[in-house]
Design a protein around this motif. Structure first.
Motif, mmCIF file in Angstrom:
data_model
loop_
_atom_site.group_PDB
_atom_site.id
_atom_site.type_symbol
_atom_site.label_atom_id
_atom_site.label_comp_id
_atom_site.label_asym_id
_atom_site.label_seq_id
_atom_site.Cartn_x
_atom_site.Cartn_y
_atom_site.Cartn_z
ATOM 1 N N ASP A 241 0.932 -1.109 -0.221
ATOM 2 C CA ASP A 241 0.028 0.080 -0.036
ATOM 3 C C ASP A 241 0.777 1.303 -0.067
ATOM 4 O O ASP A 241 0.701 2.120 -0.701
ATOM 5 C CB ASP A 241 -0.784 0.167 1.183
ATOM 6 N N LEU A 263 -5.291 -4.975 -5.019
ATOM 7 C CA LEU A 263 -6.498 -4.572 -4.261
ATOM 8 C C LEU A 263 -7.278 -5.961 -4.169
ATOM 9 O O LEU A 263 -7.912 -5.937 -2.920
ATOM 10 C CB LEU A 263 -7.408 -3.620 -4.980
ATOM 11 N N ARG A 268 -10.130 -6.038 -1.186
ATOM 12 C CA ARG A 268 -10.865 -4.738 -1.471
ATOM 13 C C ARG A 268 -11.393 -4.540 -2.810
ATOM 14 O O ARG A 268 -11.101 -3.766 -3.679
ATOM 15 C CB ARG A 268 -10.022 -3.546 -1.290
ATOM 16 N N GLU A 271 -13.055 -1.162 -4.122
ATOM 17 C CA GLU A 271 -11.989 -0.429 -4.437
ATOM 18 C C GLU A 271 -11.471 -0.671 -5.817
ATOM 19 O O GLU A 271 -11.332 0.176 -6.830
ATOM 20 C CB GLU A 271 -11.115 -0.268 -3.611
#
Length: 505
Positions: A241, A263, A268, A271
């Protein structure tokens, strides 16, 4: 007026009695992918000027672009006989012969004599040596060139791939290390070494190389991007990240795909979907589409049905009875699996893959399969749903049928393909030539083709379709769909695979 239209005008205006006009017009057309339109003038030039090597050269190159390798080799052989000291013609003949499956090593040796410093000729000779089972000689020849040319990254990459095929898992990048001892500030060599280690998942080793590269060559955004990818692939979520954030806005599609992998792997999907949707209008090769599909499925977005849910996108065709002999095809293919280990960059595990373009070979068994494949793909394309703007598969123009690659895979006991996609293709495939006689023992669905899973990313997505392999069965599906195979216990699983190129829209 487009370049293609100008080339067509030049073809129409060229006087076949003038060899210069013929060569200029046909060479321009072939370079633009208009080989079929250039063929009549190229043939006329060869007939009118049989002693002009350029006429046979461009005729051979036009046939090569159309995958008509028998006629390509014949024309280029005439050209080489008329101009035996012309390096480009010698290389073209060697390359076409290799692609056709004909003996090519002596031809490449002649091409090397004429152009000893031409990198493409040297790499072609290595491919010819591999085809004849002389992999160690190919490595030695590359090493001899890399000594005085340590910055030749293609040579290093090829030597590493050849060492990997011989089973070297520890020192397969040794030529890179020798080069960096001589030119420690050579950024392209550091980059290629790191990426070569990343192909088989040696991301820890790649990170160590990146650290060494920074110390020797200085800071670089290239090192930063590679580090972010390695951390993501290792599952170091928080570090990845921070590394991706430090890169700033992502403006290259391949890096966007890498970020999407991260991601999704880190849980996620919403996202990932939002980020992937920002690329939908600037990703003509569909690098991000497989990740968008996974994100939509994970978040329950019904648009995944529009993207991949129509059952007509996947076709299953039992066509083996239309071939002269499936057994003869199997024997021919087994003879082409000359290596002992899987390729460095491919999805298979526990098997081998043929080198080069399979459907360029002129053996009758392969050409019969190619013709049947084209016929079946045309049938599959004809039943696809209507065109849909923005859809990666439901294009407006769906002809001509041409190949973006073709190969054979031979898996043995416990072999399988990891889930992957083919961004270079429009449609992808599996044609089953031979399977274990006693069946694919093991778990349920052992050896079956799975479409729609993305287990490589650790995602809990069930397959959209599981397809049982049978000798003579062809499966066609969109290249942007995740696909892989389940492992099987014992025996041989021999297949042919190919990608159909996306027609120009």
């Amino acid at each position: 007026m487009s370049d293609a239209d100008r080339a067509r005008r030049q073809l129409a205006a060229a006087d076949p009695r003038d060899p210069g006009q013929v060569f200029q017009a046909t060479a321009g057309a072939v370079a633009l992918g208009l080989s079929e339109e250039a063929l009549p003038l190229a043939r006329a030039g060869a007939e009118r000027h049989p002693n002009d090597p350029r006429m046979w050269q461009i005729l051979g190159l036009a046939h090569r672009r159309l995958d008509d390798m028998a006629h390509s080799v014949a024309a280029l052989a005439k050209s080489a006989a008329l101009a035996p000291s012309e390096p480009l013609i010698a290389h073209s003949l060697a390359r076409a012969s290799l692609e056709a499956g004909l003996p090519a090593l002596d031809l490449f040796e002649r091409a090397v004599q004429l152009a000893p410093n031409d990198a493409s000729v040297l790499l072609g000779r290595a491919a010819a040596q591999l085809a004849e089972g002389k992999t160690e000689e190919a490595i030695a020849a590359l090493d001899a060139q890399l000594g005085p040319n340590p910055g030749w990254v293609q040579g290093h990459a090829t030597a590493a791939r050849l060492r990997w095929l011989l089973g070297d898992r520890e020192t397969f990048t040794s030529s890179f290390e020798r080069a960096l001892a001589a030119v420690p500030q050579a950024m392209p060599v550091w980059r290629e070494l790191a990426e070569t280690l990343m192909h088989p998942g040696y991301n820890d080793r790649a990170l160590a190389v990146i650290a060494r590269g920074r110390a020797a060559a200085g800071q670089s955004p290239i090192f930063d991007a590679l580090e972010a990818v390695c951390l993501a692939e290792l599952g170091e979520i928080e570090k990845a990240d921070r590394a991706f954030a430090a890169l700033g806005p992502i403006d290259h599609v391949t890096m966007a795909a890498r970020y999407l992998r991260h991601l999704l792997r880190s849980g996620r999907p919403a996202e990932a979907a939002a980020f992937a949707e920002t690329w939908r209008d600037r990703d003509p090769a569909n690098f991000t589409t497989p990740y968008l599909s996974a994100a939509w499925r994970l978040t329950g977005d019904p648009r995944w049905q529009w993207l991949e849910g129509d059952e007509r996108l996947i076709g299953v065709y039992d066509i083996g009875d239309a071939l002269p002999s499936l057994e003869a095809l199997a024997e021919r293919l087994r003879g082409l699996h000359v290596t002992l280990h899987q390729p460095l960059e491919q999805s298979l595990r526990g098997g081998t893959q043929t080198d080069g373009v399979l459907f360029s070979r002129i053996e009758p068994e392969i050409q019969a399969l190619r013709a049947l494949i084209v016929e079946t793909v045309e049938r599959h394309v004809a039943q696809l749903p209507p065109p849909a703007p923005g859809h990666p598969t439901l294009l407006g123009r769906r002809a001509p049928i041409s190949f973006a690659g073709s190969w054979s895979v031979r898996l043995t006991g416990e072999g399988f393909h990891v889930n992957h996609v083919h961004p270079a293709g429009w449609l992808s495939s599996a044609f089953y030539v031979a399977l274990p006689e006693a069946g694919m023992a093991g778990d349920a669905n052992a050896g079956w083709l799975s479409i729609g899973e993305a287990t490589e990313l650790g995602l809990d997505l069930p397959p959209i379709r599981l397809i049982e392999p049978r000798p003579g069965r062809l499966v066609l599906f969109p290249s942007s769909m995740w696909h892989g195979t389940r492992p099987f216990a014992t025996g041989e699983r021999l297949t042919v695979a190919f990608d159909i190129a996306k027609p120009e829209q």
